[in-house]
Design a protein around this motif. Structure first.
Motif, PDB file in Angstrom:
ATOM      1  N   VAL A   5       5.912  -4.168  -3.472  1.00 38.11           N
ATOM      2  CA  VAL A   5       6.027  -3.256  -4.598  1.00 38.11           C
ATOM      3  C   VAL A   5       4.616  -2.833  -5.000  1.00 38.11           C
ATOM      4  CG1 VAL A   5       6.870  -2.946  -6.954  1.00 38.11           C
ATOM      5  CG2 VAL A   5       8.099  -4.460  -5.381  1.00 38.11           C
ATOM      6  N   ILE A   6       4.416  -1.547  -5.152  1.00 40.03           N
ATOM      7  CA  ILE A   6       3.108  -1.020  -5.546  1.00 40.03           C
ATOM      8  C   ILE A   6       3.013  -0.972  -7.068  1.00 40.03           C
ATOM      9  CG2 ILE A   6       1.653   1.058  -5.568  1.00 40.03           C
ATOM     10  CD1 ILE A   6       2.749   1.685  -2.775  1.00 40.03           C
ATOM     11  N   VAL A   7       1.889  -1.420  -7.601  1.00 35.89           N
ATOM     12  CA  VAL A   7       1.573  -1.233  -9.017  1.00 35.89           C
ATOM     13  C   VAL A   7       0.440  -0.218  -9.102  1.00 35.89           C
ATOM     14  CG1 VAL A   7       0.739  -2.282 -11.133  1.00 35.89           C
ATOM     15  CG2 VAL A   7       2.313  -3.540  -9.679  1.00 35.89           C
ATOM     16  N   SER A  26       8.248  -9.727 -10.140  1.00 36.68           N
ATOM     17  CA  SER A  26       9.578 -10.330 -10.078  1.00 36.68           C
ATOM     18  C   SER A  26      10.408  -9.785  -8.919  1.00 36.68           C
ATOM     19  CB  SER A  26      10.328 -10.079 -11.392  1.00 36.68           C
ATOM     20  OG  SER A  26      10.726  -8.709 -11.501  1.00 36.68           O
ATOM     21  N   LYS A  27       9.884  -8.742  -8.260  1.00 36.17           N
ATOM     22  CA  LYS A  27      10.676  -8.081  -7.218  1.00 36.17           C
ATOM     23  C   LYS A  27      10.170  -8.335  -5.806  1.00 36.17           C
ATOM     24  CE  LYS A  27      12.732  -4.405  -9.907  1.00 36.17           C
ATOM     25  NZ  LYS A  27      13.260  -3.043  -9.822  1.00 36.17           N
ATOM     26  N   GLY A  28       8.922  -8.743  -5.655  1.00 37.12           N
ATOM     27  CA  GLY A  28       8.406  -8.968  -4.317  1.00 37.12           C
ATOM     28  C   GLY A  28       6.900  -9.010  -4.295  1.00 37.12           C
ATOM     29  N   PRO A  29       6.303  -9.010  -3.107  1.00 38.08           N
ATOM     30  CA  PRO A  29       4.849  -8.988  -2.996  1.00 38.08           C
ATOM     31  C   PRO A  29       4.266  -7.766  -3.706  1.00 38.08           C
ATOM     32  CG  PRO A  29       5.861  -9.484  -0.879  1.00 38.08           C
ATOM     33  CD  PRO A  29       6.967  -9.074  -1.788  1.00 38.08           C
ATOM     34  N   VAL A  30       3.190  -7.983  -4.430  1.00 39.22           N
ATOM     35  CA  VAL A  30       2.608  -6.933  -5.261  1.00 39.22           C
ATOM     36  C   VAL A  30       1.380  -6.342  -4.579  1.00 39.22           C
ATOM     37  CG1 VAL A  30       1.542  -6.409  -7.478  1.00 39.22           C
ATOM     38  CG2 VAL A  30       3.472  -8.001  -7.370  1.00 39.22           C
ATOM     39  N   ILE A  31       1.309  -5.021  -4.559  1.00 36.58           N
ATOM     40  CA  ILE A  31       0.125  -4.315  -4.067  1.00 36.58           C
ATOM     41  C   ILE A  31      -0.463  -3.522  -5.229  1.00 36.58           C
ATOM     42  CG2 ILE A  31      -0.792  -2.645  -2.408  1.00 36.58           C
ATOM     43  CD1 ILE A  31       1.623  -3.239  -0.632  1.00 36.58           C
ATOM     44  N   SER A  70      -4.165 -12.388  -4.949  1.00 37.47           N
ATOM     45  CA  SER A  70      -3.941 -10.964  -4.698  1.00 37.47           C
ATOM     46  C   SER A  70      -5.291 -10.265  -4.578  1.00 37.47           C
ATOM     47  CB  SER A  70      -3.101 -10.365  -5.836  1.00 37.47           C
ATOM     48  OG  SER A  70      -2.748  -9.040  -5.575  1.00 37.47           O
ATOM     49  N   ARG A  71      -5.285  -8.960  -4.637  1.00 35.41           N
ATOM     50  CA  ARG A  71      -6.520  -8.182  -4.615  1.00 35.41           C
ATOM     51  C   ARG A  71      -6.210  -6.757  -5.045  1.00 35.41           C
ATOM     52  NH1 ARG A  71      -7.936  -8.375   1.728  1.00 35.41           N
ATOM     53  NH2 ARG A  71      -7.523 -10.576   1.240  1.00 35.41           N
ATOM     54  N   LEU A  72      -7.240  -6.009  -5.355  1.00 33.15           N
ATOM     55  CA  LEU A  72      -7.082  -4.634  -5.809  1.00 33.15           C
ATOM     56  C   LEU A  72      -7.398  -3.676  -4.663  1.00 33.15           C
ATOM     57  CD1 LEU A  72      -6.548  -2.688  -8.198  1.00 33.15           C
ATOM     58  CD2 LEU A  72      -9.000  -2.845  -8.740  1.00 33.15           C
ATOM     59  N   ILE A  73      -6.462  -2.774  -4.379  1.00 34.09           N
ATOM     60  CA  ILE A  73      -6.682  -1.747  -3.370  1.00 34.09           C
ATOM     61  C   ILE A  73      -7.247  -0.515  -4.060  1.00 34.09           C
ATOM     62  CG2 ILE A  73      -5.592  -0.248  -1.649  1.00 34.09           C
ATOM     63  CD1 ILE A  73      -5.666  -3.174  -0.859  1.00 34.09           C
ATOM     64  N   PHE A 166       0.545 -14.322  -7.447  1.00 35.68           N
ATOM     65  CA  PHE A 166       1.217 -13.141  -6.932  1.00 35.68           C
ATOM     66  C   PHE A 166       1.542 -13.353  -5.457  1.00 35.68           C
ATOM     67  CE2 PHE A 166      -1.268 -11.330 -10.453  1.00 35.68           C
ATOM     68  CZ  PHE A 166      -0.286 -10.612 -11.111  1.00 35.68           C
ATOM     69  N   ALA A 167       2.766 -13.020  -5.094  1.00 33.50           N
ATOM     70  CA  ALA A 167       3.102 -13.027  -3.666  1.00 33.50           C
ATOM     71  C   ALA A 167       2.335 -11.900  -2.985  1.00 33.50           C
ATOM     72  CB  ALA A 167       4.609 -12.838  -3.485  1.00 33.50           C
TER      73      ALA A 167
END
Length: 459
Positions: A5-7, A26-31, A70-73, A166-167
Motif C-alpha cells: 500500500v502506498i502512502v 493495517s492493510k499490508g506492506p507500506v511504501i 521501513s524507508r522513505l521513497i 512496518f511490514a
C-alpha cells in the motif's frame, strides 16, 4: 496482506497521529513516498526557506521510518504520473493520503484519483475544513462565529499512535537521493540562522511542544512581547505536518490561564483553510471588490521602498528588526508580522500581494491559507479583516510592546541607544549607517487615507 500500500506524503511528515499511515499499515506492506512536484503548484512552488525545511524534515522522517523497518521513497515529477508508475512497479492496490486544501493539491488529488485507488483521510486540522457550517448550511466567512462553532466540537480526536513496526514490501523501489534535489542553499549558504534556531522533523516538533506546555498558561500576557519568547514556535512544524493540531490541543488544553487564546490561534489556522474552500485564489485576489480601485504605488520609488522593507532598512526599528529576523531565521514574531505588514501596505502604499509573496519565499511556515488570510486581514481586503483606514503606528507599537531588547538583537547598530530613544532614534543620535525614515508616519498615513478616499469616490 502481501499487497503493498502506498502512502502519499505531502505536508504531513510524521508517523504519530497520521491516519493515512495507520490505515495503510493495517492493510499490508507500506511504501511511504514523497513526490517533489514543482509542476502542479506552478507559481506556488515552495519558496527557499520552505525548501530548506523540507530537506531536513524528509531526512528526519526517513530516519524514523528506518527505525521501524521501513524507508522513505523520494521521486520527482507530477504526482499522478509518479504515483501511477510506482503503483505499477510495486503492484500496490491502494494509495492513502491526508486531505490537503490548497487549490493545486485538490487538483492533484483529482488527478491521482483517476489513475489510482486513492483513499483520503482527515488529520491536518482540528476539524475537516468545510465541515463547520452555519445555520444555513454554508461555510463561515467570519472568524468569531466559526471559532465558536468549531470550539463546541472540541476536543478533537484522541491522537493515533504510530505502529511499532512496518511490514516491508518484497523489494524496495528506486528512490532519488535527497541531496540531488538541491533543496539547500549553497552559493551563498544563507541558512546559518535557521540551522541555529530550528530542528525540523517530528522530534523537533515534540521538543517545541514540551517547551511550550510550561508557558501555555501565560500565552495571552506574553505573545505580543517580541523581546520574550512567549509564542509556541510550532507554526512551521504544523505547516509541514510534523505534529498534528489534535496532539497539540490535548497537550495544552488543561494548562489553565490564558491557554484558550492559544487554542483560538489553532482555530484561526482551521479558519484560513475554510476561507480557501470558499475562495481558492485568496492568495492573489482581494476579496473585497473595492480594492480594485485602490491605486497602489508602482515605479522606481515604490520598488526602492519595497527593497528597503525587505532588507530591514526602513528607518523604523521595529519593522527593520522583524524583517531582519525573518531573513536570518525564516520566522518573525507574530505581533511584528502585523506591524511590518501594515507598514508595507499603509505607510508605503505597496500592494499586499508583494508582501505575501516575500513571506511565501522567506518564511519556514509559509502556509498558503494562513499567509493569504493574514495579509488580507492587514490590508482590510479580506472577508474578515480590519478596516483599511486602521493604520498601525509602528513607533508607538514598538514602545507599547516593550520591543527594545528585540530591536537590540536584530538591529545591532542601535544596541547602544537607551530604551527611551531606541524605538524612534532622533537624527542627532541615529548611528551612522542606519537609515532615516523612508517616509514619515504622518505623511504615510495621510497618503494612505487619500488613496482610500479615491477608492470610496470610485465605488
Amino acid at each position: 496482506m502481501n499487497t503493498p500500500v502506498i502512502v502519499w506524503l505531502r505536508r504531513d511528515l510524521r508517523l504519530s497521529d497520521q491516519p493515512a499511515i495507520v490505515e495503510a499499515a493495517s492493510k499490508g506492506p507500506v511504501i511511504p513516498v514523497y513526490v517533489l512536484d514543482d509542476e502542479t503548484p506552478k507559481h506556488r512552488r515552495m519558496g527557499g526557506a520552505s525548501r530548506w525545511w523540507l530537506h531536513h524534515s524528509l531526512a528526519s522522517l526517513d530516519t524514523a521510518l528506518r527505525d521501524k523497518g521501513s524507508r522513505l521513497i523520494l521521486r520527482r515529477g507530477k504526482c499522478e504520473e509518479v504515483l501511477a508508475d510506482l503503483a505499477k512497479e510495486t503492484g500496490a492496490a491502494e494509495v492513502h493520503a491526508l486531505h490537503h486544501y490548497e487549490p493545486w493539491w485538490r487538483n492533484a488529488e483529482k488527478a491521482v484519483g483517476k489513475v489510482a485507488d486513492l483513499h483520503l483521510h482527515h488529520g491536518n486540522y482540528l476539524a475537516p475544513p468545510g465541515s463547520v457550517l452555519n445555520g444555513s448550511g454554508n461555510p463561515y466567512r467570519i472568524y468569531t462565529p466559526f471559532w465558536r462553532s468549531l470550539n463546541e466540537r472540541m476536543p478533537p480526536h484522541e491522537p493515533l499512535e504510530c505502529p511499532e513496526r512496518f511490514a516491508a514490501p518484497a523489494a524496495w523501489q528506486q528512490s532519488d537521493r535527497l541531496e540531488d534535489w538541491n533543496l539547500l542553499p549553497s552559493k551563498p549558504d544563507w541558512a546559518g540562522g535557521m540551522r541555529e534556531m530550528w530542528q525540523p522533523g517530528e522530534e523537533g516538533a515534540r521538543q517545541r511542544l514540551e517547551d511550550f506546555v510550561e508557558e501555555a498558561a501565560r500565552y495571552e500576557a506574553q505573545r505580543n512581547l517580541p523581546s520574550i519568547e512567549g509564542t509556541s514556535f510550532l507554526s512551521p512544524h504544523l505547516h509541514f505536518g510534523e505534529i498534528s493540531p489534535a496532539r497539540i490541543w490535548h497537550a495544552v488544553a488543561d494548562a489553565g490561564g490564558s491557554v484558550g487564546t492559544f487554542l483560538g490561534e489553532l482555530g484561526w489556522r482551521d479558519y484560513a483553510q475554510n476561507v480557501l474552500l470558499i475562495l481558492p485564489d485568496y492568495g492573489s485576489r482581494s476579496a473585497k471588490e473595492d480594492f480594485s480601485f485602490l491605486q497602489w504605488r508602482t515605479g522606481k520609488g515604490a520598488e526602492e521602498d519595497l527593497r528597503a522593507w525587505q532588507r530591514g532598512m526602513t528607518g523604523y526599528p521595529i519593522v527593520d528588526a522583524g524583517m531582519r529576523q525573518l531573513w536570518h531565521t525564516g520566522w518573525m514574531h507574530n505581533r511584528v508580522r502585523m506591524i511590518a505588514a501594515s507598514f508595507l501596505i499603509k505607510h508605503l502604499l505597496i500592494d499586499w500581494r508583494e508582501g505575501e509573496q516575500w513571506f511565501w519565499d522567506t518564511l519556514v511556515d509559509a502556509d498558503y491559507g494562513s499567509n493569504a488570510v493574514n495579509w488580507q486581514w492587514s490590508a482590510g481586503s479580506g472577508v474578515d479583516a480590519q478596516m483599511f483606514v486602521r493604520i498601525m503606528a509602528p513607533l508607538s507599537q514598538s514602545e507599547k510592546f516593550d520591543a527594545a531588547a528585540y530591536i537590540r538583537e536584530w538591529v545591532p547598530e542601535l544596541a547602544d541607544l537607551p530604551d527611551g530613544e531606541i524605538h524612534d532614534p532622533a537624527p542627532m543620535v541615529r548611528p551612522k549607517g542606519y537609515p532615516a525614515k523612508i517616509v514619515e508616519h504622518r505623511d504615510g498615513r495621510e497618503r494612505a487615507l487619500a488613496a482610500w478616499q479615491h477608492v470610496k469616490a470610485s465605488g
